[in-house]
Design an enzyme around this catalytic site. Structure first.
Site, PDB file in Angstrom:
ATOM      1  CD  GLU A  37      19.615  -8.703  36.031  1.00 49.96           C
ATOM      2  OE1 GLU A  37      19.645  -9.693  36.531  1.00 49.96           O
ATOM      3  OE2 GLU A  37      19.434  -8.554  35.092  1.00 49.96           O
ATOM      4  N   GLY A 180       0.265 -26.778  31.119  1.00 52.85           N
ATOM      5  CA  GLY A 180       0.742 -26.879  31.737  1.00 52.85           C
ATOM      6  C   GLY A 180       0.649 -26.657  33.121  1.00 52.85           C
ATOM      7  N   GLY A 182       1.622 -27.392  36.229  1.00 53.58           N
ATOM      8  CA  GLY A 182       3.294 -27.963  36.991  1.00 53.58           C
ATOM      9  C   GLY A 182       2.712 -26.198  38.060  1.00 53.58           C
ATOM     10  CD  GLU A 203       1.245 -31.702  32.242  1.00 51.85           C
ATOM     11  OE1 GLU A 203       1.495 -30.087  32.812  1.00 51.85           O
ATOM     12  OE2 GLU A 203       2.159 -32.571  31.653  1.00 51.85           O
ATOM     13  CB  ALA A 268       2.066 -21.689  33.060  1.00 49.77           C
ATOM     14  N   GLY A 270       6.825 -25.241  31.917  1.00 46.19           N
ATOM     15  CA  GLY A 270       8.057 -25.185  31.854  1.00 46.19           C
ATOM     16  C   GLY A 270       9.068 -24.480  30.876  1.00 46.19           C
ATOM     17  CB  ALA A 318      13.670 -18.649  44.478  1.00 50.43           C
ATOM     18  CG  HIS A 443      -3.942 -29.670  70.681  1.00 46.02           C
ATOM     19  ND1 HIS A 443      -4.707 -29.768  69.442  1.00 46.02           N
ATOM     20  CD2 HIS A 443      -5.562 -29.170  71.488  1.00 46.02           C
ATOM     21  CE1 HIS A 443      -6.260 -30.042  69.578  1.00 46.02           C
ATOM     22  NE2 HIS A 443      -5.962 -29.345  70.059  1.00 46.02           N
TER      23      HIS A 443
HETATM   24  P1  FAD Z   1      16.266 -15.563  37.562  1.00 50.90           P
HETATM   25  O1  FAD Z   1      15.706 -14.943  38.940  1.00 50.90           O
HETATM   26  O2  FAD Z   1      16.060 -16.286  35.721  1.00 50.90           O
HETATM   27  O3  FAD Z   1      17.264 -14.574  37.497  1.00 50.90           O
HETATM   28  C1  FAD Z   1      18.292 -14.298  36.185  1.00 50.90           C
HETATM   29  C2  FAD Z   1      18.984 -13.325  36.513  1.00 50.90           C
HETATM   30  O4  FAD Z   1      20.058 -12.917  35.190  1.00 50.90           O
HETATM   31  C3  FAD Z   1      17.363 -12.211  35.658  1.00 50.90           C
HETATM   32  O5  FAD Z   1      17.468 -11.014  35.987  1.00 50.90           O
HETATM   33  C4  FAD Z   1      18.134 -11.855  34.008  1.00 50.90           C
HETATM   34  O6  FAD Z   1      17.803 -11.075  33.209  1.00 50.90           O
HETATM   35  C5  FAD Z   1      19.996 -11.581  33.918  1.00 50.90           C
HETATM   36  N1  FAD Z   1      20.709 -11.976  33.445  1.00 50.90           N
HETATM   37  C6  FAD Z   1      20.402 -12.551  31.591  1.00 50.90           C
HETATM   38  N2  FAD Z   1      21.297 -13.246  31.377  1.00 50.90           N
HETATM   39  C7  FAD Z   1      22.128 -11.978  31.433  1.00 50.90           C
HETATM   40  C8  FAD Z   1      23.472 -11.276  30.925  1.00 50.90           C
HETATM   41  N3  FAD Z   1      23.760 -11.683  30.084  1.00 50.90           N
HETATM   42  N4  FAD Z   1      23.815 -10.750  31.419  1.00 50.90           N
HETATM   43  C9  FAD Z   1      23.684  -9.713  32.323  1.00 50.90           C
HETATM   44  N5  FAD Z   1      21.988 -10.219  33.089  1.00 50.90           N
HETATM   45  C10 FAD Z   1      22.042 -11.715  32.632  1.00 50.90           C
HETATM   46  N6  FAD Z   1      10.505 -20.434  42.627  1.00 50.90           N
HETATM   47  C11 FAD Z   1      10.261 -20.729  44.191  1.00 50.90           C
HETATM   48  O7  FAD Z   1      10.958 -21.375  44.942  1.00 50.90           O
HETATM   49  N7  FAD Z   1       9.177 -20.714  44.409  1.00 50.90           N
HETATM   50  C12 FAD Z   1       8.189 -19.489  43.706  1.00 50.90           C
HETATM   51  O8  FAD Z   1       7.045 -20.261  44.351  1.00 50.90           O
HETATM   52  C13 FAD Z   1       8.441 -19.929  42.555  1.00 50.90           C
HETATM   53  N8  FAD Z   1       7.473 -19.546  41.752  1.00 50.90           N
HETATM   54  C14 FAD Z   1       7.968 -18.273  39.960  1.00 50.90           C
HETATM   55  C15 FAD Z   1       6.526 -18.670  39.463  1.00 50.90           C
HETATM   56  C16 FAD Z   1       6.597 -18.465  37.913  1.00 50.90           C
HETATM   57  C17 FAD Z   1       5.927 -17.778  37.695  1.00 50.90           C
HETATM   58  C18 FAD Z   1       8.098 -18.225  38.160  1.00 50.90           C
HETATM   59  C19 FAD Z   1       8.367 -18.116  36.516  1.00 50.90           C
HETATM   60  C20 FAD Z   1       8.529 -19.287  38.802  1.00 50.90           C
HETATM   61  C21 FAD Z   1       8.977 -19.084  39.525  1.00 50.90           C
HETATM   62  N9  FAD Z   1      10.341 -19.990  40.683  1.00 50.90           N
HETATM   63  C22 FAD Z   1       9.614 -19.901  42.065  1.00 50.90           C
HETATM   64  C23 FAD Z   1      10.973 -19.932  39.630  1.00 50.90           C
HETATM   65  C24 FAD Z   1      12.192 -18.938  40.137  1.00 50.90           C
HETATM   66  O9  FAD Z   1      11.527 -17.458  40.033  1.00 50.90           O
HETATM   67  C25 FAD Z   1      13.972 -19.477  39.437  1.00 50.90           C
HETATM   68  O10 FAD Z   1      13.773 -20.730  40.011  1.00 50.90           O
HETATM   69  C26 FAD Z   1      14.643 -18.738  39.845  1.00 50.90           C
HETATM   70  O11 FAD Z   1      14.073 -17.132  39.677  1.00 50.90           O
HETATM   71  C27 FAD Z   1      16.389 -18.809  39.647  1.00 50.90           C
HETATM   72  O12 FAD Z   1      17.392 -18.038  40.261  1.00 50.90           O
HETATM   73  P2  FAD Z   1      18.178 -17.656  39.370  1.00 50.90           P
HETATM   74  O13 FAD Z   1      19.222 -16.592  39.822  1.00 50.90           O
HETATM   75  O14 FAD Z   1      18.588 -18.663  38.921  1.00 50.90           O
HETATM   76  O15 FAD Z   1      18.131 -16.865  37.524  1.00 50.90           O
END
Ligand code: FAD
Length: 464
Positions: A37, A180, A182, A203, A268, A270, A318, A443
């Protein structure tokens, strides 16, 4: 950490919800695991800048909304004062607690964590860019996530911000423009509007929450308008000019060009996959429109390399990343997990009122040629919703006419993001509305709306 001579079973790049869950599952299955990370804490966007801090701030906004409406509850006080800084610190404390928890889960599952930026050297070797160290591995899981789209607009972190800055912003902006509408845009709209900002949501597509069912989006638009959020739909941001005092934004709206003024604009609209600078070309990993192509078991086209989470394909959520992490780990351990069914992924939006959905919208079901029936039930006919004074909204079920298959469920209203799971479970067990309506809903609960909507499909709802 020096593991120069070790060969891992799997090296995971990225410690977000996809990567850290893959690491835990791989550790549970007895694999020798490394996680790389590049940021100083684990948890990725979700724990540090996304899901968690926004939900903490939304809770603060909910409490504030209660205070603002205190008279309704027979509570009076003088001089309501709001400490935004305290809301931010509470949200950062929650973040810290969770990211520390993830670090200890790594220890518990004997995962070697490298604080570095990783690049693929070969299909069996990872280069750590800061330390120059190389890790040999039999398998690689790419879980590098996504970043906010900026559309070429320069983010200065002050007048032009992304969600990363918005979750730690020092002061509540008096006027905020949000590009945005969304999930991310609408959640910040709810937070800042409750804290008194003048909020304009811009939007490009025709309605708020573009992926959601039209009817649900229209209900949210009405509710947002009632709350004083300004909505500019089918409107494109053309230019952004920041100054010392604010930001000027040129847009093209259906009725022509407009100039908008704000203190801040939040981008915001996408997110883009983080697939650059990883050495994918070198190793031959296939990428389409920036997303790494993976199959139902998260395999890429290169044997031994897997991709999960935001970097692989929408929806960028997530819980989708987490499940894909479990799948990839299990495949590497020699198991045959079921591929993730996109129709079973809940889509939660935590704006006020909340919106949540699963499966097909009415529009998608019709476009796919299904003959459908709709069951609707409004929260205003639910005792619990009246008791808690949150009775705007409805449950809407989209049902295939002949066999009663639940094609989709769409909720707008209190705790929608919790309620949606009843239909998630029903859909994954291939139940019909008959079983949903026969299940006894306590209920008074908000869940009664689900049973009633199931009855409403055939016109038998009880309380309306
Ligand atoms: P990420 O969480 O993006 O993690 C990727 C990690 O890889 C990062 O820590 C980054 O530093 C690391 N990384 C990247 N490249 C490298 C490299 N070359 N070497 C080492 N490390 C690296 N989703 C939900 O389901 N519910 C929600 O309520 C929700 N709310 C959100 C609110 C906001 C404001 C935002 C922006 C997003 C939200 N999401 C939500 C979306 C959610 O955050 C993502 O879908 C989720 O974090 C994706 O997980 P991931 O593990 O794929 O990637």
């Amino acid at each position: 950490m020096s593991n120069a001579n070790k060969t891992y079973d799997v090296v995971i790049i990225g410690g977000g919800p996809g990567g850290y869950v893959a690491a835990i599952r791989a550790g549970q299955l007895g694999l020798h695991v490394a996680l790389v990370e590049k940021e100083s804490t684990l948890g990725g966007v979700c724990l540090n800048w996304g899901c968690i801090p926004t939900k903490a701030l939304l809770k603060n906004a909910e409490v504030l909304a209660y205070m603002q409406d205190a008279a309704r509850w027979g509570i009076a006080f003088d001089n309501l004062r709001v400490d935004w800084g305290a809301a931010i610190s509470r949200s950062r404390q929650v973040v810290k607690r969770l990211t520390t928890g993830v670090a200890s889960l790594m220890k518990k599952n004997k995962v070697d964590v490298y604080s570095d930026e990783a690049e693929l050297d070969t299909a069996t070797s990872i280069l750590l860019k800061k330390s120059g160290q190389k890790l040999s591995t039999k398998n690689i899981i790419i879980a590098t996530g996504s970043s906010a789209n900026t559309f070429g607009f320069a983010v200065d972190g002050k007048r032009v911000i992304t969600s990363n800055e918005a979750v730690v912003i020092k002061d509540v902006p008096k006027r905020i423009l949000i590009m945005g509408a969304g999930a991310v845009g609408t959640e910040f709209a709810s937070i800042f509007r409750t804290y008194g900002s003048d909020v304009t949501l811009i939007e490009m597509l025709g309605h708020i929450l573009p992926p959601e069912d039209d009817e649900i989006a229209d209900l949210l638009a009405k509710e947002f308008t009632r709350q004083g959020v300004k909505l500019l739909m089918s409107t494109k941001v053309e230019s952004i000019t920041p100054s010392d005092t604010g930001v000027t934004v040129q847009v093209t709206a259906p009725d022509g060009a407009k100039t908008l003024e704000g203190d801040v604009i939040l981008l915001a609209a996408g997110r883009s996959p983080n697939s650059k600078g990883l050495g994918l070309e070198k190793v031959g990993v296939k990428v389409e429109r920036g997303f790494i192509v993976s199959d139902g078991q998260q395999r890429t086209n290169v044997p031994g390399i897997y991709a999960i989470g935001d970097v692989t394909k929408p929806p960028l959520l997530a819980h989708k990343a987490m499940r894909e992490g479990e799948i990839a780990a299990e495949v590497i351990a020699g198991r045959s997990p079921k591929p993730l069914d996109i129709n079973l992924i809940p889509h939660p939006t935590y704006c006020t009122p909340q919106v949540a959905s699963i499966g097909l919208t009415e529009q998608q079901a019709k476009a796919q040629g299904f003959k459908i029936k709709i069951g609707r039930f409004p929260y205003r006919a639910i005792g619990k919703a009246l008791a808690i004074n949150e009775y705007e909204g409805q449950v809407k079920l989209v049902i295939e006419e002949q066999y009663g298959e639940i094609l989709g469920a769409h909720i707008i209203g209190p705790d929608a993001t919790e309620g949606i799971h009843e239909i998630g479970l029903a859909k994954s067990a291939e139940l019909t509305t008959a079983e949903v309506s026969q299940a006894i809903h306590a209920h008074p609960t908000l869940a009664e709306a689900m049973g009633e909507a199931a009855l409403a499909v055939d016109g038998h709802a009880i309380h309306i």
